[in-house]
Design a protein around this motif. Structure first.
Motif, PDB file in Angstrom:
ATOM      1  N   THR A 236       0.806  -1.324  -0.097  1.00 24.14           N
ATOM      2  CA  THR A 236      -0.030  -0.157  -0.016  1.00 24.14           C
ATOM      3  C   THR A 236       0.831   1.269   0.096  1.00 24.14           C
ATOM      4  OG1 THR A 236      -0.345   0.065   2.370  1.00 24.14           O
ATOM      5  CG2 THR A 236      -1.687  -1.112   1.266  1.00 24.14           C
ATOM      6  N   ARG A 237       0.290   2.348  -0.447  1.00 20.13           N
ATOM      7  CA  ARG A 237       1.001   3.730  -0.221  1.00 20.13           C
ATOM      8  C   ARG A 237      -0.096   4.569   0.129  1.00 20.13           C
ATOM      9  NH1 ARG A 237       1.716   5.410  -6.714  1.00 20.13           N
ATOM     10  NH2 ARG A 237      -0.259   4.550  -7.328  1.00 20.13           N
ATOM     11  N   SER A 238       0.594   5.626   0.957  1.00 20.51           N
ATOM     12  CA  SER A 238      -0.553   6.431   1.663  1.00 20.51           C
ATOM     13  C   SER A 238      -0.145   7.767   1.148  1.00 20.51           C
ATOM     14  CB  SER A 238      -0.017   6.561   3.260  1.00 20.51           C
ATOM     15  OG  SER A 238      -0.636   5.283   3.830  1.00 20.51           O
ATOM     16  N   PHE A 239      -1.269   8.687   0.845  1.00 15.72           N
ATOM     17  CA  PHE A 239      -0.920  10.053   0.365  1.00 15.72           C
ATOM     18  C   PHE A 239      -1.265  11.250   1.478  1.00 15.72           C
ATOM     19  CE2 PHE A 239      -1.856   7.380  -3.597  1.00 15.72           C
ATOM     20  CZ  PHE A 239      -0.812   7.522  -3.979  1.00 15.72           C
ATOM     21  N   PHE A 240      -0.221  12.044   1.696  1.00 17.76           N
ATOM     22  CA  PHE A 240      -0.330  12.937   2.600  1.00 17.76           C
ATOM     23  C   PHE A 240      -0.396  14.386   2.190  1.00 17.76           C
ATOM     24  CE2 PHE A 240       1.312   9.345   4.751  1.00 17.76           C
ATOM     25  CZ  PHE A 240       0.724   9.280   6.182  1.00 17.76           C
ATOM     26  N   CYS A 241      -1.015  15.409   2.615  1.00 18.28           N
ATOM     27  CA  CYS A 241      -0.786  16.746   2.463  1.00 18.28           C
ATOM     28  C   CYS A 241      -0.032  17.334   3.572  1.00 18.28           C
ATOM     29  CB  CYS A 241      -1.946  17.459   2.360  1.00 18.28           C
ATOM     30  SG  CYS A 241      -2.957  17.251   0.657  1.00 18.28           S
ATOM     31  N   VAL A 242       1.267  17.565   3.226  1.00 15.35           N
ATOM     32  CA  VAL A 242       2.097  18.364   4.547  1.00 15.35           C
ATOM     33  C   VAL A 242       2.305  19.672   4.701  1.00 15.35           C
ATOM     34  CG1 VAL A 242       4.152  17.746   5.670  1.00 15.35           C
ATOM     35  CG2 VAL A 242       3.280  16.155   4.217  1.00 15.35           C
ATOM     36  N   THR A 243       2.165  20.355   5.878  1.00 13.10           N
ATOM     37  CA  THR A 243       2.321  21.768   6.246  1.00 13.10           C
ATOM     38  C   THR A 243       3.518  21.969   7.212  1.00 13.10           C
ATOM     39  OG1 THR A 243       0.593  21.888   7.792  1.00 13.10           O
ATOM     40  CG2 THR A 243      -0.150  22.207   5.713  1.00 13.10           C
ATOM     41  N   HIS A 244       3.959  23.138   7.218  1.00 15.13           N
ATOM     42  CA  HIS A 244       5.122  23.465   7.939  1.00 15.13           C
ATOM     43  C   HIS A 244       5.033  24.833   8.716  1.00 15.13           C
ATOM     44  CE1 HIS A 244       9.072  23.003   9.885  1.00 15.13           C
ATOM     45  NE2 HIS A 244       9.367  24.384   9.350  1.00 15.13           N
ATOM     46  N   GLY A 245       4.971  25.053   9.913  1.00 12.85           N
ATOM     47  CA  GLY A 245       4.813  26.520  10.499  1.00 12.85           C
ATOM     48  C   GLY A 245       3.221  26.833  10.559  1.00 12.85           C
ATOM     49  N   ALA A 246       3.085  28.219  10.563  1.00 15.46           N
ATOM     50  CA  ALA A 246       1.623  28.715  10.537  1.00 15.46           C
ATOM     51  C   ALA A 246       1.119  28.316   9.277  1.00 15.46           C
ATOM     52  CB  ALA A 246       1.704  30.091  10.854  1.00 15.46           C
ATOM     53  N   GLU A 247      -0.336  28.042   9.363  1.00 14.25           N
ATOM     54  CA  GLU A 247      -1.074  27.674   7.996  1.00 14.25           C
ATOM     55  C   GLU A 247      -1.915  29.044   7.828  1.00 14.25           C
ATOM     56  OE1 GLU A 247      -1.341  22.702   9.097  1.00 14.25           O
ATOM     57  OE2 GLU A 247      -3.039  24.253   9.299  1.00 14.25           O
ATOM     58  N   LYS A 248      -1.856  29.230   6.554  1.00 15.83           N
ATOM     59  CA  LYS A 248      -2.727  30.434   6.080  1.00 15.83           C
ATOM     60  C   LYS A 248      -4.308  29.754   6.173  1.00 15.83           C
ATOM     61  CE  LYS A 248      -1.074  30.585   1.540  1.00 15.83           C
ATOM     62  NZ  LYS A 248      -0.466  31.599   0.447  1.00 15.83           N
ATOM     63  N   ASP A 249      -5.402  30.927   6.019  1.00 18.96           N
ATOM     64  CA  ASP A 249      -6.419  30.549   5.990  1.00 18.96           C
ATOM     65  C   ASP A 249      -6.885  29.782   4.763  1.00 18.96           C
ATOM     66  OD1 ASP A 249      -7.082  32.144   8.376  1.00 18.96           O
ATOM     67  OD2 ASP A 249      -7.926  33.751   7.295  1.00 18.96           O
TER      68      ASP A 249
END
Length: 276
Positions: A236-249
């Motif tokens: 299997t493979r997993s798909f992620f959305c990744v952020t770093h630091g403050a997230e804008k609206d």
């Protein structure tokens, strides 16, 4: 809404903040205050992410979007340098990547099915057997538990196909398939050939599987939504959305969209397993 694909380089050095500024300054804002969302990373996730981001952009007419591929590592580096808003990955973060300010949001899963003709008596392989077949080391069905003597006819995809790349990583650990493997132009072509060839052995993404072919269990685990989401099915493979630091609206809104029914339905319609 404008969905753009720009020639950013996500390799060595990744996206620079200077290059990004030049790119965004070229957007024609038309005198209207607009939002921007910059997304880049995994080549395997990219075609699905384009559909997801496009669906999100339809809900925000003043949104200008850049969606790029280029690789997971490059996307994460660009993210941490502040050059993009969201990095795309097709795997979990490593210990060194998973920093305090980094957040990974699981949005979908996929699986690689090892597939034979429905008349083939083999029903289960362990991971070592599967890899040995794909490397061309096991060439006769009679060498496998439950198999009847006869040559294994091996099928593959082109080297740059997403499913082939996923197989290379998950099953072959980047070893090569033999040159004798027959190249199929698409998942549909692979499916149809395996449905007709009782000696055939190949692989399909989950969304290409139908009852016309037989999916082999791996280490005694059949491929199903439950085994994919639960992690017991190995390929299997997993798909992620990744952020770093403050997230804008707009980033928070996109992440919510990706995990809520509308976004999940887009990913499901594209052939992935929804996680909500």
């Amino acid at each position: 809404m404008t969905l753009k694909r720009r020639a950013f380089v996500l390799g060595a050095g990744a996206l620079s903040v200077t290059a990004l500024g030049a790119a965004t300054s070229s957007i024609d804002w038309g005198g209207v205050e607009q939002e921007s969302l910059l997304v880049a990373g995994s080549e395997e996730f990219h075609p699905y992410a384009v559909k997801l981001v496009d669906g999100f952009a339809q809900t925000r007419p003043k949104l200008d979007v850049v969606v790029e591929a280029g690789g997971t590592a490059g996307g994460l580096l660009a993210l941490k340098r502040g050059a993009i808003d969201v990095a795309l990955t097709s795997r979990e973060l490593t210990a060194t990547e998973d920093e305090k300010l980094t957040r990974a949001y699981l949005v979908a899963r996929d699986a690689i099915a090892l597939v034979v003709h429905p008349g083939n008596p083999v029903g289960n392989l362990d991971r070592k057997q599967a890899a040995a077949i794909l490397r061309g080391e096991v060439r006769d069905w009679g060498k496998l538990p439950g198999g009847s003597a006869g040559p294994i006819r091996l099928y593959r995809r082109k080297a740059d196909a997403g499913t082939q790349k996923a197989l290379d990583k998950m099953v072959l650990a980047n070893a090569e398939m033999p040159s004798s493997a027959i190249v199929m132009e698409s998942g549909h072509a692979m499916h149809d050939r395996l449905a007709a060839d009782v000696q055939g052995f190949g692989f399909l993404s989950l969304h290409d599987v139908t009852p016309a072919v037989k999916v082999l269990a791996i280490d005694g685990v059949g491929m199903s939504r439950a085994s994919i989401l639960g992690g017991s099915y190995p390929f299997t493979r997993s798909f992620f959305c990744v952020t770093h630091g403050a997230e804008k609206d707009v980033v928070r809104a996109f992440l919510s969209f990706a995990q809520e029914p509308q976004g999940q339905n887009i990913l499901k319609g594209a052939g992935l397993i929804s996680v909500r």
